[in-house]
Structures are given as C-alpha cells and as structure tokens.
Design an enzyme around this catalytic site. Structure first.
Site, mmCIF file in Angstrom:
data_model
loop_
_atom_site.group_PDB
_atom_site.id
_atom_site.type_symbol
_atom_site.label_atom_id
_atom_site.label_comp_id
_atom_site.label_asym_id
_atom_site.label_seq_id
_atom_site.Cartn_x
_atom_site.Cartn_y
_atom_site.Cartn_z
ATOM 1 N N SER A 1 -17.118 4.006 -2.318
ATOM 2 C CA SER A 1 -15.688 3.223 -1.771
ATOM 3 C C SER A 1 -15.563 3.131 -0.085
ATOM 4 O O SER A 1 -14.836 1.957 0.054
ATOM 5 C CB SER A 1 -14.337 4.190 -2.752
ATOM 6 O OG SER A 1 -14.009 4.732 -1.689
ATOM 7 N N ARG B 1 -11.518 -11.795 0.966
ATOM 8 C CA ARG B 1 -10.319 -10.816 1.079
ATOM 9 C C ARG B 1 -10.324 -9.603 2.201
ATOM 10 O O ARG B 1 -11.070 -8.745 2.153
ATOM 11 C CB ARG B 1 -10.609 -9.933 -1.092
ATOM 12 C CG ARG B 1 -9.350 -9.289 -0.919
ATOM 13 C CD ARG B 1 -9.795 -7.970 -0.650
ATOM 14 N NE ARG B 1 -8.078 -6.843 -1.725
ATOM 15 C CZ ARG B 1 -8.489 -5.146 -1.474
ATOM 16 N NH1 ARG B 1 -9.491 -4.612 -0.667
ATOM 17 N NH2 ARG B 1 -7.634 -4.901 -1.860
ATOM 18 N N THR C 1 -12.836 1.484 4.884
ATOM 19 C CA THR C 1 -12.800 1.332 3.221
ATOM 20 C C THR C 1 -13.929 0.019 2.995
ATOM 21 O O THR C 1 -14.170 -0.772 3.936
ATOM 22 C CB THR C 1 -11.450 0.965 2.444
ATOM 23 O OG1 THR C 1 -12.242 1.034 0.972
ATOM 24 C CG2 THR C 1 -10.512 -0.242 2.322
ATOM 25 N N THR D 1 -10.473 4.456 -0.907
ATOM 26 C CA THR D 1 -10.288 4.380 1.229
ATOM 27 C C THR D 1 -9.906 5.883 1.820
ATOM 28 O O THR D 1 -8.853 6.550 1.393
ATOM 29 C CB THR D 1 -9.293 3.839 1.237
ATOM 30 O OG1 THR D 1 -8.659 2.264 0.944
ATOM 31 C CG2 THR D 1 -8.734 3.112 3.599
ATOM 32 N N THR E 1 -3.942 4.714 -0.141
ATOM 33 C CA THR E 1 -5.006 4.174 -0.383
ATOM 34 C C THR E 1 -4.422 3.763 -1.932
ATOM 35 O O THR E 1 -3.328 4.553 -2.833
ATOM 36 C CB THR E 1 -5.691 5.980 -1.090
ATOM 37 O OG1 THR E 1 -6.853 5.322 -1.361
ATOM 38 C CG2 THR E 1 -4.596 6.728 -1.303
ATOM 39 N N GLY E 2 -5.043 3.265 -2.293
ATOM 40 C CA GLY E 2 -5.066 2.551 -3.646
ATOM 41 C C GLY E 2 -4.914 0.349 -3.744
ATOM 42 O O GLY E 2 -6.025 0.511 -3.334
#
Ligand SMILES: *[C@@H]1O[C@H](CO)[C@@H](O)[C@H](O)[C@H]1NC(C)=O
Ligand SMILES: *[C@@H]1O[C@H](CO)[C@@H](O)[C@H](O)[C@H]1NC(C)=O
Length: 340
Positions: free
Chosen positions: A68, A228, A218, A200, A251-252
């Site tokens: 990731s 994006r 990330t 991340t 993160t998420g």
C-alpha cells in the site's frame, strides 16, 4: 556510574505521569516496524525530526509496506501505480506534498524537495515528476509483476470493484469509457469498497526538545480513477504537526477522511489539553457521525510524549495496530487499539 536520564523518564517516575510519556518519540500507522526502526536510527544518529519522518516513510516506500506504500501496488484503472506523500515541519509550519506522482519511487523525498526547494506546498501529476527529475530523483517504471497481475485480474473481473458511480455503461457489467447518466432522485451514500485498498504510512516524530514533524506516503486506493489524490498529501487530513501542540496522522478511506481534516482536528484538541487518545477518538467520531461505515484510523502524539490512536469499527476491522518507539521501549513496539 551515574547515567543521565532523558528528561521524559525523570518526569515519568517523579510526577507519576503515564510512563509512556517519554521523548524522543516515533509513532506510525500499521505494524510497519522497519519504518519505525529507520526513523529512530535517523534521529539517534543526529538527524532532525524531518529527517526521521522522511527516512522512516521512505523505508516503507523501499519495502513496499503491505503493497500500500511505494511502487508496485494499488494500480489505477489504467494499471499504473501513482504515489501521494507529504511532510510537515511543526516548527515552521512548512509543508511539502506531491499527489499523483508518476515514475518516481521516493515520493516523500520529492515532497521534502517541494518544501525546501520551492516556495510552493503541493505539486501534482506529470509536472511533479518533471520537478523530481530535475531535482535528481531517478525515473523508473513503478509497475511490477504483482501490480500488473492485480490489474489484469481486475480487467478479467469486468473492472470490479471500481469507484465510478452514476455512469453508463453500467460499471457492474463492463469497463469504461464511462458516460454520465441522470443522477438518481434520492442521493445515495458513498458505497464503501475493500477496506484493505486504502492503507498509508503516517508518522509523527518528536525529539527531546519537543520539535514535531509528521509525514505520510502511500500509493493510494487500488483501482482508483486516474488523477485521484487521497487525503495523505493534504495538510491537516493525512498528517499535521505543530511543535506547540503535537502531531497526528491518518490512514483509511481518504476520499471520505479528507473532508474532515482529522489530523488537524486532533492536533487542535491536543492544543486545548485533550489526551492524545481522546483527541484521536474525537476525530474519528466526527467522521463516523456522517459515514458510520467508513474505514479509518488516526494516531496522535503530544509534545510531552504521550500518544494514542483510534479507529472506526467496521466488519473485519475491530482493532488497529500501530508502532511506537521511545527511549523507554528502546525497540519498535507494536501497540493495538480497539476501534470505537
Ligand atoms: C515477471 O514476469 C516475467 C514474465 O512473466 C518473468 O520473466 C519475470 O521473471 C518476473 N519477475 C519477477 C521478479 O518475478
Ligand atoms: C500530553 O498528554 C498527557 C496525557 O493526557 C498529559 O498528561 C500531558 O499534560 C499532555 N501534554 C501537554 C503538553 O498537553
């Protein structure tokens, strides 16, 4: 022989403060242990907090943490891996960030170059790559066999899942090109996609003197729409640092989280005296109110070396692991927080 203890340890024993309140301190998201160790090594060999954040996060870019971070992960709709990163100096409130960076592996290095070698804050896309090349960063293909096979599998599965909505052809049946169609009368809430598509590295480093730096790196969301950019490179969203208050990183699901500036919110709460765990929880709760099913976590640390974390509980994610290194632990320690 008398050993001079770091100030934090003396405080810890003499004032009955929580004994994890010790400086210097490294905290980072996920069990990315080598990143933590590298940050510590950088700091203890005389590097600044910015050096520690940069080297710690770039360790993850080299190791492709979890797939990731760094090259060879999270291919976009065209199969390309693009990177987002930022770094923030909590003394000067300077920030450097890159988004949609292509063909350069060391995204946080480029972010730092944006901060130190331009008067700008945020560069994106092809132009960010040209800037990086001019600053001496190596241009390489970020695609690997792994990312290529993730991409081809996705094509074989009719480009599912993907991030398009309100477009035709029906994205559940075929790949693009997509055309917009009439929006539904009833606005639907954002559908949540694979929770493991958004990790991340976010890191907060505080040295003995209380200087704070934070950063992120990330490769974004798997199968993202090209162009994006997530929350990671956005100051206050992906991370925030202020040496008068503390640092935080998130993160998420960045598409949702960036709307709430959770790292900024957490630092502001700590400025007001909130315990780091409570500050992190409040930042998560603020998002949860609008998006109960969002996937995400925040880490928080204040200038006296207390730290905490919080995460939103969703199916398959009830605990969030993160790494801590301070003078007391003397090795990277994995801690875990129960999600709320
Ligand atoms: C990648 O795939 C190619 C072609 O299938 C193969 O020759 C090569 O050895 C693979 N590389 C790695 C590192 O697995
Ligand atoms: C940091 O948090 C701890 C624990 O809540 C608290 O005791 C300490 O006073 C805080 N430090 C600052 C500078 O607010």
């Amino acid at each position: 022989m008398m050993r001079i203890l770091p100030a934090g340890i003396i405080l810890c024993f003499s004032l009955a403060l929580p004994c994890h309140a010790v400086l210097p301190l490294i905290v980072n998201t996920w069990p990315f242990r080598d990143a933590t160790a590298t940050a510590w090594k950088t700091l203890s060999s005389g590097g600044s907090v910015l050096d520690a954040v940069e080297k710690g996060c770039s360790q993850c870019e080299i190791d492709q943490c979890d797939g990731s971070v760094g090259y060879g992960g999270s291919p976009d709709e065209t199969g390309e891996t693009t990177l987002d990163a930022m770094i923030m100096n909590g003394d000067t409130m300077e920030v450097g960030a890159v988004g949609d960076l292509r063909r350069i592996k060391n995204a946080i290095g480029v972010a730092r170059a944006v901060m130190e070698r331009t008067k700008h804050t945020f560069l994106v896309g092809e132009s960010a790559s040209v800037f990086a090349e001019n600053m001496g960063f190596t241009t390489e293909d970020l695609t690997t066999n792994t990312s290529f096979s993730i991409f081809t599998k996705w094509l074989q599965e009719n480009c599912q899942p993907n991030y398009r909505q309100n477009v035709s052809p029906d994205p559940s049946k075929s790949c693009g090109p997509y055309k917009p169609h009439a929006l539904p009368q009833q606005r639907r809430r954002h559908q949540l996609i694979d929770i493991h598509a958004h990790d991340t590295i976010g890191m907060v480093v505080i040295d003995q003197a209380g200087h704070v730096a934070a950063g992120t790196s990330t490769n974004g969301a798997r199968h993202k729409v090209p162009g994006r950019v997530g929350d990671s490179p956005i100051a206050g969203a992906g991370a925030y640092a202020d040496s008068t208050a503390g640092g935080a990183a998130a993160t998420g699901n960045g598409d949702v989280m960036m709307r709430f500036l959770p790292s900024y919110l957490a630092v502001e709460l700590m400025r007001g005296g909130a315990d780091p765990s409570v500050a992190c929880k409040t930042a998560i709760t603020r998002i949860k109110r609008h998006f109960p099913g969002f996937f995400g976590a925040v880490i928080c640390a204040n200038t006296t070396g207390s730290y905490g974390a919080a995460c939103n509980k969703v199916p398959g994610f009830s605990q969030f692991p993160y790494m801590v290194f301070n003078q007391k632990s003397n090795v990277p320690i994995q801690e875990t927080v129960d999600c709320i």
